[in-house]
Design an enzyme around this catalytic site. Structure first.
Site, PDB file in Angstrom:
ATOM      1  N   ARG A  78       3.063  -4.332   3.789  1.00 15.11           N
ATOM      2  CA  ARG A  78       3.205  -4.448   2.338  1.00 15.11           C
ATOM      3  C   ARG A  78       3.208  -3.045   1.734  1.00 15.11           C
ATOM      4  O   ARG A  78       2.354  -2.224   2.044  1.00 15.11           O
ATOM      5  CB  ARG A  78       2.026  -5.255   1.778  1.00 15.11           C
ATOM      6  CG  ARG A  78       2.001  -5.485   0.267  1.00 15.11           C
ATOM      7  CD  ARG A  78       0.711  -6.231  -0.016  1.00 15.11           C
ATOM      8  NE  ARG A  78       0.563  -6.755  -1.359  1.00 15.11           N
ATOM      9  CZ  ARG A  78      -0.412  -6.402  -2.201  1.00 15.11           C
ATOM     10  NH1 ARG A  78      -1.283  -5.453  -1.848  1.00 15.11           N
ATOM     11  NH2 ARG A  78      -0.538  -6.982  -3.374  1.00 15.11           N
ATOM     12  N   GLU A 169      -1.361  -9.044  -8.986  1.00 16.11           N
ATOM     13  CA  GLU A 169      -2.610  -9.584  -9.557  1.00 16.11           C
ATOM     14  C   GLU A 169      -2.451  -9.881 -11.050  1.00 16.11           C
ATOM     15  O   GLU A 169      -3.193  -9.390 -11.888  1.00 16.11           O
ATOM     16  CB  GLU A 169      -3.777  -8.635  -9.301  1.00 16.11           C
ATOM     17  CG  GLU A 169      -4.129  -8.526  -7.831  1.00 16.11           C
ATOM     18  CD  GLU A 169      -5.413  -7.764  -7.565  1.00 16.11           C
ATOM     19  OE1 GLU A 169      -6.129  -8.108  -6.610  1.00 16.11           O
ATOM     20  OE2 GLU A 169      -5.720  -6.806  -8.321  1.00 16.11           O
ATOM     21  N   GLU A 273      -4.432  -9.809  -0.300  1.00 16.44           N
ATOM     22  CA  GLU A 273      -5.313  -8.638  -0.208  1.00 16.44           C
ATOM     23  C   GLU A 273      -6.705  -9.066   0.227  1.00 16.44           C
ATOM     24  O   GLU A 273      -7.241 -10.049  -0.289  1.00 16.44           O
ATOM     25  CB  GLU A 273      -5.455  -7.928  -1.558  1.00 16.44           C
ATOM     26  CG  GLU A 273      -4.207  -7.318  -2.120  1.00 16.44           C
ATOM     27  CD  GLU A 273      -4.474  -6.561  -3.415  1.00 16.44           C
ATOM     28  OE1 GLU A 273      -5.657  -6.227  -3.681  1.00 16.44           O
ATOM     29  OE2 GLU A 273      -3.517  -6.301  -4.158  1.00 16.44           O
TER      30      GLU A 273
END
Length: 370
Positions: A78, A169, A273
């Site tokens: 990522r 997020e 994450e």
């Protein structure tokens, strides 16, 4: 995960108690599921290597960190992308260059669009300076054109992204204030997410679109968000959640959220994450973003490995298809700071969360397992 905003967020959340790893071995029924996206976010590695950082495998041999991670089970990388960061790192040119190395190693590629010149997370979603005066109509075009351009540039050089995140997020939206969810209105956010989705699919129809929140701590919050965007007609392929036990609650609760997200929306789920400290000590003058751990997992190399294994076991048992460790290669290297506006002068608040110690030796206990 963004630094140092998490320090503020951490103070607002209750300390979590994690279940011991021994309690989280998948049942025979659950073991049929597997993690196919065994990921690592190595967005800071390019700068570290440019500065001369060395990485060593468990036998003490210096190697490319991508090779070391691949040897530990990683099959997916990522990379965050910022529009025009002051540091020059994590911009389009740098991401294109590092994507070539990722693909040469036989690894899959996830591009994490922040749609910002700096960190985007639940507490801040700053517009890129070039878009600062744009309203929602112009921002839809911005998101489409930028997403398509980055994706198509990667495709043109033979490194088509396997997946992308439309925002990072985005618990209450992105590109604030226009794309912020206010008074439960997802209208503007829905428009932006559809622009990103459509651009990605126009570039490459098989690239999977991830919508990422840090909502692994709360099923009600996750339902509020994903119900909200679904009601606006937003489509996505994978639901991405952040999970850090010291901020997001017990492993058991995370598993419940993952399971509900999968069943409620009929889409694959990943932990986009996660990370865990191996020490409370600090390698540089910048305070650590995380200074405590979770019950059952000491802040040691063994504890770090066990906690990551437990996260994978829990996610797998709940039906997730992937887990990504956030910034495992970001050990303290002078000049590789957290602040893109002062990358040479700021420090690394993540040095105790990397899986490499302060001389670049890998933690042999950290493994990615299907």
């Amino acid at each position: 995960m963004k630094i140092p905003g998490r320090i503020v967020k951490a103070a607002l959340l209750l300390a979590a108690v994690a279940l011991p790893a021994a309690m989280l071995t998948p049942t025979n029924a659950a073991a049929a599921n597997s993690l196919t996206m065994l990921g690592a976010d190595v967005s800071s590695a390019q700068r570290a290597i440019d500065l001369g950082a060395k990485y060593y495998d468990s036998s003490g041999t210096a190697k490319d960190p991508l090779d070391i991670l691949k040897g530990a089970g990683v099959n997916y990388v990522r990379l965050r992308i910022w529009n025009n960061p002051a540091s020059g790192y994590n911009n389009k040119a740098k991401v294109l260059a590092y994507a070539k190395q990722v693909k040469v190693k036989g690894l899959k590629l996830l591009i994490d669009f922040h749609y910002s010149d700096t960190w985007a997370d639940p507490g801040k979603q700053y517009k890129p300076a070039a878009w600062s005066s744009h309203g929602i109509s112009a921002l839809q075009t911005d998101v489409y054109n930028y997403t398509y351009d980055v994706c198509n540039s990667l495709k043109s050089q033979g490194t088509t992204p396997d997946s992308v995140q439309i925002g990072n997020e985005i618990n209450v939206g992105m590109l604030w204030d226009d794309g912020k969810v206010v008074n439960n209105s997802f209208t503007n956010l829905g428009l932006l997410l559809k622009s990103g989705y459509n651009a990605t699919k126009a570039c490459n129809s098989s690239t999977q679109v991830i919508i990422h929140t840090a909502d692994a701590d709360s099923d009600s919050n996750a339902r509020w968000f994903y119900d909200g965007i679904k009601a606006q007609g937003v489509n996505w392929d994978i639901t991405g959640l952040s999970y850090y036990c010291m901020w997001h609650g017990t492993l058991a609760n995370m598993g419940s959220v993952v399971s509900d997200m999968k069943s409620r929306y009929g889409k694959d789920v990943i932990i986009a994450e996660t990370a865990y400290p191996f020490t409370t000590s600090d390698a540089d003058g910048t305070a650590n973003s995380v200074t405590s751990g979770c019950s059952g997992y000491p802040l040691t190399w063994a504890g770090q490995g066990a906690e990551f294994t437990a996260v994978q076991n829990t996610a797998r048992s709940a039906g997730a298809i992937g887990v990504f460790y956030w910034e495992p290669t970001w050990y303290a290297v002078t000049g590789n700071g957290w602040d893109p506006a002062n990358i040479s002068g700021s420090g690394d608040g993540w040095d105790n969360m990397a899986i490499f110690n302060w001389t670049g030796q890998v933690n042999p206990n950290v493994k990615w397992t299907p």
